[in-house]
Every structure is written in C-alpha cells, then in structure tokens.
Design a protein around this motif. Structure first.
Motif, PDB file in Angstrom:
ATOM      1  N   HIS A   4       5.617   8.603  -4.878  1.00 55.73           N
ATOM      2  CA  HIS A   4       5.591   9.402  -6.108  1.00 55.73           C
ATOM      3  C   HIS A   4       6.682   8.883  -7.037  1.00 55.73           C
ATOM      4  CE1 HIS A   4       2.694  12.188  -4.399  1.00 55.73           C
ATOM      5  NE2 HIS A   4       3.426  12.224  -3.293  1.00 55.73           N
TER       6      HIS A   4
ATOM      7  N   GLU B 190       0.831  -1.201   0.000  1.00 53.90           N
ATOM      8  CA  GLU B 190       0.000   0.000   0.000  1.00 53.90           C
ATOM      9  C   GLU B 190       0.868   1.254   0.000  1.00 53.90           C
ATOM     10  OE1 GLU B 190      -2.507  -0.343   3.384  1.00 53.90           O
ATOM     11  OE2 GLU B 190      -3.636  -2.060   2.604  1.00 53.90           O
TER      12      GLU B 190
ATOM     13  N   GLN C 288       2.348   2.011  -3.419  1.00 55.49           N
ATOM     14  CA  GLN C 288       1.399   2.619  -4.338  1.00 55.49           C
ATOM     15  C   GLN C 288       1.271   4.113  -4.106  1.00 55.49           C
ATOM     16  OE1 GLN C 288      -2.142   0.313  -3.582  1.00 55.49           O
ATOM     17  NE2 GLN C 288      -1.574  -1.301  -5.033  1.00 55.49           N
ATOM     18  N   SER C 289       1.573   4.547  -2.882  1.00 54.22           N
ATOM     19  CA  SER C 289       1.459   5.975  -2.549  1.00 54.22           C
ATOM     20  C   SER C 289       2.725   6.760  -2.868  1.00 54.22           C
ATOM     21  CB  SER C 289       1.128   6.137  -1.058  1.00 54.22           C
ATOM     22  OG  SER C 289      -0.083   5.473  -0.734  1.00 54.22           O
TER      23      SER C 289
END
Length: 207
Positions: free
Chosen positions: A25, A19, A22-23
């Motif tokens: 950048h 998770e 996915q966050s």
C-alpha cells in the motif's frame, strides 16, 4: 553449476519481490493529504516525530532513485562500450560516499512544518526529474554528482541538523545551472516559502 542455480533462484526471488511490491500500500497523494491534516492536530513531541517519518519517506524516494541510477549504469554499460574495469572503478569510487551521504541524510533530516515538507518534496522531485536517464554514461556522471548536490540543497534550506560532509576533501568540481522553484498552495494560511536556489553548485572550495 552452483552459480547458475544461485542466479536462477535470485531471479525467482526478484520476481516474487516484484509481485509483493505491487501489493504494498504505497502512500498515495490523497492518503498523504489525510496524514498531513492529522499531523497538524498533534501536539509536540508527536507532531515533530510524525513529520520526521514523512520526511524520511520523501528522502527514501531519492535513495531508491540513486539505486536505480546504479542499476542503470551497470545494466547498460556494456551496450555503450564502457569497459568492465571502468565500471568496477566507478563503483569503488562512488559507493562509499553515496551510501555515507544516504545514511547520514536519513539520520539527520529535520523538518518543522508542512511548509518544510512541501519544500523537501519539491527539491527531491526536481532533482530526480533532472537526473532521470536511461544512459549508462549519464547515470555514471550523476552518481558522482547527485548525492552531494542533494545534500547541499537540504543543508541550504536547513533541513540537515549536522554538517557531516567535509567539502575540503577534494570533492568533485561540478557547476550545474539549474533552478528549483518551490511553490506552496495558495489555500495555506502561512506565507509562501521562497527558496532562492539560483544555481546549484557543487564545489570543493568556495566559489
């Protein structure tokens, strides 16, 4: 019981990391274009330092690709009737050399122009595409071949500042018929960079 608890905790941590990843950048192609334009405006030594940061990022994608091949081999070996003893032997053989190559490429990567970064990216992407597989057997083969193949390509294009591999030490003999075309955008003012790879050859001795 502790082993089960540890495995469950690891799984939860992995899910959290997935998770978190996915966050992150992750640098997009648009962002790298802006970064590249900025780099051209820098003076030395900052320009060289900035290019090395980008080059290390490109090489980092190959390092992750190698780890993915290792994970594929381990995960799918049993389904392809590869014995546990063979898996252990493979990792004992490939891990020391693979990580030695990874660490030294990171340490000694050197690029001096945007042309170099384009060539480095194309070589890296081409070898990743060539070696992508879901087969444990194919992954096993690539784990023996790919680190040395990548090193040779970068060394040939003079992107490695130090020759850190002694190819006289019984290197695995592999000949790979594969061309890696490298093209630069026509809008660039510099003349196109031509990389004559012909065949990729990994040989323990001179051909």
């Amino acid at each position: 019981m502790e082993g089960n608890d540890g495995g469950q905790r690891n799984q939860r941590v992995i899910e959290h990391f997935q998770e978190a990843w996915q966050s992150l950048h992750i640098t997009s192609s648009e962002k790298i274009a802006h970064i590249s334009e900025f780099i051209t405006s820098l003076q030395e030594p900052y320009k060289s330092a900035a290019m090395k940061v980008v080059a290390e990022h490109v090489v980092g994608t190959m390092n992750l690709h190698l780890l993915a091949l290792m994970a594929t081999f381990q995960k799918n070996a049993q389904q392809e009737d590869i014995l546990l003893e063979d898996c252990q032997e493979t990792f004992e053989q490939i891990l020391p050399e693979a990580f030695r190559v990874i660490n030294n490429i990171n340490r000694h990567i050197s690029v001096h122009s945007l042309d170099n970064l384009v060539a480095l990216s194309n070589i890296t992407e081409s070898l990743q595409t060539l070696s992508s597989t879901t087969s444990a057997e194919e992954a096993q083969s690539w784990l023996y071949e790919l680190p040395g193949m990548y090193y040779r390509q970068l060394k040939q294009e003079q992107f490695i500042t130090k020759d850190f591999i002694d190819w006289t030490q019984g290197e695995k003999h592999v000949t790979f018929e594969q061309s890696i075309p490298v093209e630069l955008p026509a809008k660039w003012s510099n003349p196109p960079l031509s990389i004559n790879t012909e065949n990729i050859r990994i040989l323990g001795a001179a051909a």
